[in-house]
Scaffold this motif. Sequence first.
Motif, mmCIF file in Angstrom:
data_model
loop_
_atom_site.group_PDB
_atom_site.id
_atom_site.type_symbol
_atom_site.label_atom_id
_atom_site.label_comp_id
_atom_site.label_asym_id
_atom_site.label_seq_id
_atom_site.Cartn_x
_atom_site.Cartn_y
_atom_site.Cartn_z
ATOM 1 N N VAL A 1 0.837 -1.197 0.000
ATOM 2 C CA VAL A 1 0.000 0.000 0.000
ATOM 3 C C VAL A 1 0.873 1.248 0.000
ATOM 4 O O VAL A 1 0.658 2.185 -0.780
ATOM 5 C CB VAL A 1 -0.960 -0.018 1.204
ATOM 6 N N LEU B 1 0.952 4.002 -2.971
ATOM 7 C CA LEU B 1 0.678 5.411 -2.707
ATOM 8 C C LEU B 1 1.806 6.276 -3.240
ATOM 9 O O LEU B 1 1.571 7.350 -3.793
ATOM 10 C CB LEU B 1 0.476 5.639 -1.207
ATOM 11 N N ILE C 1 1.957 10.242 -3.690
ATOM 12 C CA ILE C 1 1.825 10.795 -2.354
ATOM 13 C C ILE C 1 3.179 10.679 -1.673
ATOM 14 O O ILE C 1 3.905 9.710 -1.890
ATOM 15 C CB ILE C 1 0.748 10.014 -1.571
ATOM 16 N N GLY D 1 2.638 10.489 3.822
ATOM 17 C CA GLY D 1 1.293 10.075 3.454
ATOM 18 C C GLY D 1 1.227 8.573 3.267
ATOM 19 O O GLY D 1 0.265 7.909 3.676
ATOM 20 N N ALA D 2 2.273 8.021 2.678
ATOM 21 C CA ALA D 2 2.309 6.582 2.437
ATOM 22 C C ALA D 2 2.292 5.828 3.758
ATOM 23 O O ALA D 2 1.599 4.820 3.908
ATOM 24 C CB ALA D 2 3.557 6.210 1.644
ATOM 25 N N GLY E 1 -1.157 6.111 5.165
ATOM 26 C CA GLY E 1 -2.057 5.257 4.391
ATOM 27 C C GLY E 1 -1.877 3.792 4.746
ATOM 28 O O GLY E 1 -2.846 3.052 4.941
ATOM 29 N N ILE F 1 -3.378 3.072 8.156
ATOM 30 C CA ILE F 1 -4.844 2.969 8.147
ATOM 31 C C ILE F 1 -5.265 1.634 7.531
ATOM 32 O O ILE F 1 -6.116 0.922 8.067
ATOM 33 C CB ILE F 1 -5.454 4.150 7.358
ATOM 34 N N THR F 2 -4.625 1.289 6.408
ATOM 35 C CA THR F 2 -4.972 0.009 5.783
ATOM 36 C C THR F 2 -4.701 -1.143 6.738
ATOM 37 O O THR F 2 -5.505 -2.067 6.880
ATOM 38 C CB THR F 2 -4.129 -0.210 4.514
#
Lengths: 293, 361, 326, 253, 237
Positions: free
Chosen positions: A47, A51, A57, A61-62, A65, A68-69
């Motif tokens: 992910v 990203l 991103i 941000g990665a 992300g 969250i995943t």
Amino acid sequence: MFLQQVVNGLTLGSTYAVIALGYTLIFGVLNIVNMAHGEIFMIGAFVGLMLVTKFNIGIIGALIGAMITGAALGYLLERVALRPLRRKEVSHLAPLLSTIGVSIFLESLALKVFGPQAQSFPTVYSGQLLDLGVFKISFIQIIILAISFGLMFALRFWLAKTKAGKSIRATAENIETAGLLGVDTRKVIVMTVMLASGLGAVAGVLVGLAFNAVEPTMGITMGFKGLAVLILGGLGNITGAMVGGLILGIAEVFSVAYGDSSYRDAVAFGLIMVLLFVRPQGLFGSSTPQGGR
Amino acid sequence: GCGGNQSAAPASSAAGSAAKIGVVSYLTGGGAAYGEAIKQGLELARDEINAKGKVKIELLFEDSKGDKNEAINATNKLIHKDNVVGIIGPTLSGEMFAVGPIASQAGVPIMGTSTTAEGITDIGDYVFRNALPESLAIPHAVKKAKEKLGLKKVAVMYSNNNDWAVSGFKTFEQAIKDNGMETITVETFADKDTDFSAQLTKIAALKPDAIMVAGLYQEAALILKKAREIGITVPIVGNNGFNSPQLIKSGGNAAEGVVVASPWYPGKDDEKVKKFVAAYKAKYGKEPDQFAAQSYDALYIMAEALEKAGTTTDRKKLRDSLANVKDFPGVTGKFAFDAKRNPAMDVTILVVKGGQFTELK
Amino acid sequence: MDALLNPYYLQILMFVLINAMLGISIYLTLATGQLSLGNAGFMSVGAYTSALLTLKLGLPVYLAIPIGGFAACLMAAVIGVPATRLQGIYLAIATLGFGEVVRVIILNMKITNGALGLSGIPSLGVLIGKQLSALGYSQGFAGFSLQQISNLSVIVILAAILTFMVFFAVRLRNSRIGRAFASIKADEHAAEVSGVNTTYYKLLAFFLGAFVAGIAGGLAAHITFYIGPKDFSYHRAVEILLFAVFGGSNVVWGPLLGSVILTTLPELLRSAADYRAMIYGGILVVMMIFRPQGLISEETIRYWKSKLRASSAANEQSEPARRSAG
Amino acid sequence: MILALEKVSKNFGGLAALSDVSFSIGKGEILGVIGPNGAGKTTLFNLITGVLSPSEGRIVYQDRAIVGLKPHKITEMGISRTFQNIRLFGQMTALENVMVGAHCRTKAGLWQGLWQTKAQQKEEKAIRGKARAMLELTGIGDEVNTFAGALSYGKQRRLEIARALASDPDLLLLDEPAAGMNESETEDLRLLIAKIQQLGKAVILIEHDMHLMMNVCERFVVLNFGRKIAEGSPVSIQENPAVIEAYLGKEDV
Amino acid sequence: MLEITQLVAGYGNIKALKTVDISVPEGAIVSLIGANGAGKTTTMKSIMGLVQPGAGQITFQGQNITGLAVHKVVNLGISLVPEGRSILSQMTVLENLEMGAYQRKDNSIQSDLEKVFKRFPILEERKTQLGGTLSGGQQQMLAIGRALMARPKLLLLDEPSMGLAPLVVADIFKVIQEINAEGTTILLVEQNVRQAIKIAHYAYVMETGRIVLHGKSEDIANDPRVMEAYLGGRKVG
Ligand SMILES: Nc1ncnc2c1ncn2[C@@H]1O[C@H](COP(=O)(O)OP(=O)(O)OP(=O)(O)O)[C@@H](O)[C@H]1O
Ligand SMILES: Nc1ncnc2c1ncn2[C@@H]1O[C@H](COP(=O)(O)OP(=O)(O)OP(=O)(O)O)[C@@H](O)[C@H]1O
Ligand SMILES: CC(C)C[C@H](N)C(=O)O
Ligand SMILES: [Mg+2]
Ligand SMILES: [Mg+2]
């Protein structure tokens, strides 16, 4: 070369440690080994990679992300593969099997979605090597070291001192008793699995950055090492996971540097076995005190 | 119920029906780029052959995942359930060592297109390969590298849990000795490893003139990157596993200067080659690698043998006809099986330059 | 009948039988509550010993395989004593590590031919074929070809060995030793204080498991012509664990059924191609949701037994307050 | 004399759970061990049964020093016990629990179990019968096939006694067997202990139910903070001011 | 305050409670007595939501709590001191006590802690010892102390005097009366029937999953059946 190899060992070891932390956290609460942790770690790495490469991103941000995943996967894992097994009188082997099922599923899913090839982050992120004279270290290595130590201290403090931490420990020891004390054990478990999975996913991104390779089977390989660290340090023990990870990393690197690289894995596991034979509860584990009551 | 009611009776008599050829290939897992290239080469060849209409070929693909037991099951299924006349594959030499005896015992010709280890065709009379054995390729590469790059002492690395890489390592060692060079250290790793810093740090301290590596592209690319990252600038000589474009794709800049021996060179000035490359590019949007080229050739060889044998079902006839293939003009050059069902082929030494495999001159 | 004689099915059947033996081997150690994942390691010791004995010394197969089993036992002796001190997951992972160490050692030894593995191992089927030819049956008999007969004989031999192992496990369970095993599984400490020599029985279980795994390894080597270190990796160890848990680890029949299903499942799913592993993983999860104790469990068996008993005794039980003390 | 403790001490880190405790018990005698919570009574049992080893001192059973022997060995020699926090084999039936207790009195090996030899079958039948008898004796004869884990607390206690008896001990150690029982159940227990005594077995009994203790025990050892503060007949104990002060309290019992 | 009506519950196919009706008035001490296996513990567990009732209703202060999750029941102000203690053995004595106050947000926790320490001085002495290493009786004190830390409106005690030395037993019953006097309603399961009936306002007698007798505790104490079955024929007092 010696110092450089120490740095190599610490870097490798700290990646083991961050993975083992996730195992330990879940083991600490549920008394189960989450065999899907490695695959969540791997998905996190993918992910993060997607990203960065597909959506441009930035790395921060990665990481977010991925986290969250990972947490979302953790939630699903808990709902699908763990919670149903908690209702009945179930053997402790059942969650082992269901999480293995999840791990097989996730691995082949990743294979399908991302393809079998090892992919890597754009080189900008792996960054330059800082030449400190006696050894070289990359920025990402420093970050991994810092994050794993930071996590260790944070988690330790959190578990020992905060109310949430105590409720986790209480749940870990005895779900029924914890419930009787007013702990919403279901929530505690979900939160812990989500936290551990989120951390695992972040670890995936970091490891992907450090070693330049993200591929569907990385979960198994790293997960296996994580398991070794988990027991080396002592089940459910945060400090143990950290120290165990570093020891394993250094042992592996040194067995290459000053021994024979073809025996590397045997050295690492041989070491663990010998250590366990001397201390059956791992480095920092405690033996149960209720002998003859 | 194990399925297969419809396919139960093999229509062996129906003349002119397609010849069933089984393919066992590494289609999923860490080395799937090889299997994918092989599959693509085969499919392209099949479509062309079927379009020509002399023999018709039906390909039955089975995934081996690079795993011996999977390969055994797949092979047994192809032989006994699907009743194939011949098999192409499997991808890894280790798999061939496991399934070769089964095919031999059942009397089914089996042809490796990428199995380059020593001793493959010793398995039995039904085992063929059009893969260039490493014992031919590596010495060429080592010799040429020494001549062009002036090497004296080298370090060697290989994946010690991969049969073929171990065999490649032995060939490397011999070739280094034969060429009067010195091996200063041998380091091993394992398939699926991602961290090579310990080995490379050790090697860097010994300051070799070159590093020779036997391994699959996945690890090879990481080794290249790590080596360049910690400041090793010496040339790196690879073996058969390096031949995939995937190496350049994942290795990026670090792959520059890699030397490798190959029976295949897409830039070759040859009509056949150009046509193949164009067709492949049109179909798959990329250049064919060695594995695609060899499997492409392999199916043509099979087709020719089938044609000559005049059968689509007789395994024994196919075997004998295969053994007699001579002067076959393939994209990998003029081809013939030697007495031991190994190929005799030309070798080109390639070097990576500007993100491309180019001939080392 | 044709399908039954199809070597493809026979081959799968052979793997099923071998895997069932591995299921029994993990069951035997689990019977004392010890989760040992070293069976892949023990299997490799058995396989290599037997293969080398036949290849290098030309020992007959029927001698080499039991010796392989004993070699596995010897290995179990080396790690058994310290291993019996380990609890739960510690034991599981340490034994997994043991398998890894064995694998790396095999990888590095000359005699084992490293990663190249051993090929050309005398195969049971071929040997039987030769014997039959020597007896003048080179064309086969009763309408079967020689190869069919030798394949079938191999199946019969494997099945016989497996049957004996099952018989052994069942008898063991119903014996005094089986009870000692069960008590250790339930509460090791209480068992010790009740007069059970827990160390001894844990070791015994460890040995039995290793022996069975070693035998299975030897047999596997002699039906696949080839063995390499990869065959005995982490995956194999986990696969054996899956057999036991999927089928249910409390009774012998569990691992047995588990290995049959989990060995044939991937073959049945072959047509699902890319989705094969996904389906397989999904099945494991769903299975655990609905039957976390595995397909067959001690409780199920007892439940049905007591249900039968209860229905016949229902009439007498209907008076209330029969059990009140006082 | 069947068992003697000589100057036995046990420390946990800095805590002296037992210091310098000596006493002995004769064949067929019933000895009560009493003392406040945390006095070291359970620890005493753990030392005798080999679960813990003493920091100092000797324990002699039938003229043999037993310190350092493994628990199963000690059980085999004839000492068995129950646990204060019940420890049964929950997933086994009551009968099987008791049969495990008889383990060290039987000897069928792998081979005999495999072929179910005559001797093995006879032995199985014998211990089955014996286990049933033990269950009857302890008053849970109708729970033969119930899982131990499904029994109520009080019945679990009896099952523990039955299991302990199955090893034919000469010395039985009972750690608070009456906990969780009401008076009439305790009365049953008293009868049971009396029966056990009639079988010629010595019993060391830890219990806080003084009514029971005074009725059953012939002699007492009183512990406080790990030290023996008194020893003697029920009457002498009841009147001993130190015991009253530390344990019994002023009220009559 | 607590009304149990027509409660049926069990484990799998074992019916431990057949029909149970109990009413606990606010401010009272209610004793529940019965032989081993009668279903007392199961009743307590059903109230807490640890056992799912098959039928019937449990209401607390007018609110239906049948089948509510455990922590929610606790949140409403009910605490249970379970049979067999259930100490968190890997946590220290102090942490165990702190966990008792888990759901409280007020700031008198510290003073309550001191109160517990005053009642059971040994706990203060062993503040940092792991719960699992306490002696049996010490664990029982800890379990009671821990339940008090929750400041429940209704306190369920499952055999609180089990394993306690006589001096402490007397204390425990005193403590129960004290906390009752401070306003906590109490449902008490005891095998020490004599004492239990003595301090209770009402008593219920249970036999194989049914309430067979209930009423004012004096009446129960003098009921010949009770004397026979639970008191070995002797009178309370
Ligand atoms: N493993 C241990 N570590 C530290 N302290 C321990 C340990 N085991 C017991 N203790 C302490 O030793 C003392 C004696 O404990 P023991 O269990 O023998 O008491 P007891 O007399 O049986 O009490 P009770 O009547 O309450 O059961 C107690 O203070 C206890 O806290
Ligand atoms: N976990 C369980 N599984 C199955 N049956 C159980 C379980 N727990 C209790 N029982 C059964 O339910 C019935 C009631 O048990 P419960 O524990 O409520 O009795 P109790 O009145 O508390 O007895 P005691 O005084 O012995 O503690 C008993 O017949 C018991 O065997
Ligand atoms: C795909 C190839 C790299 C396989 C390799 N040549 C082998 O024989 O194993
Ligand atoms: Mg005690
Ligand atoms: Mg109860």
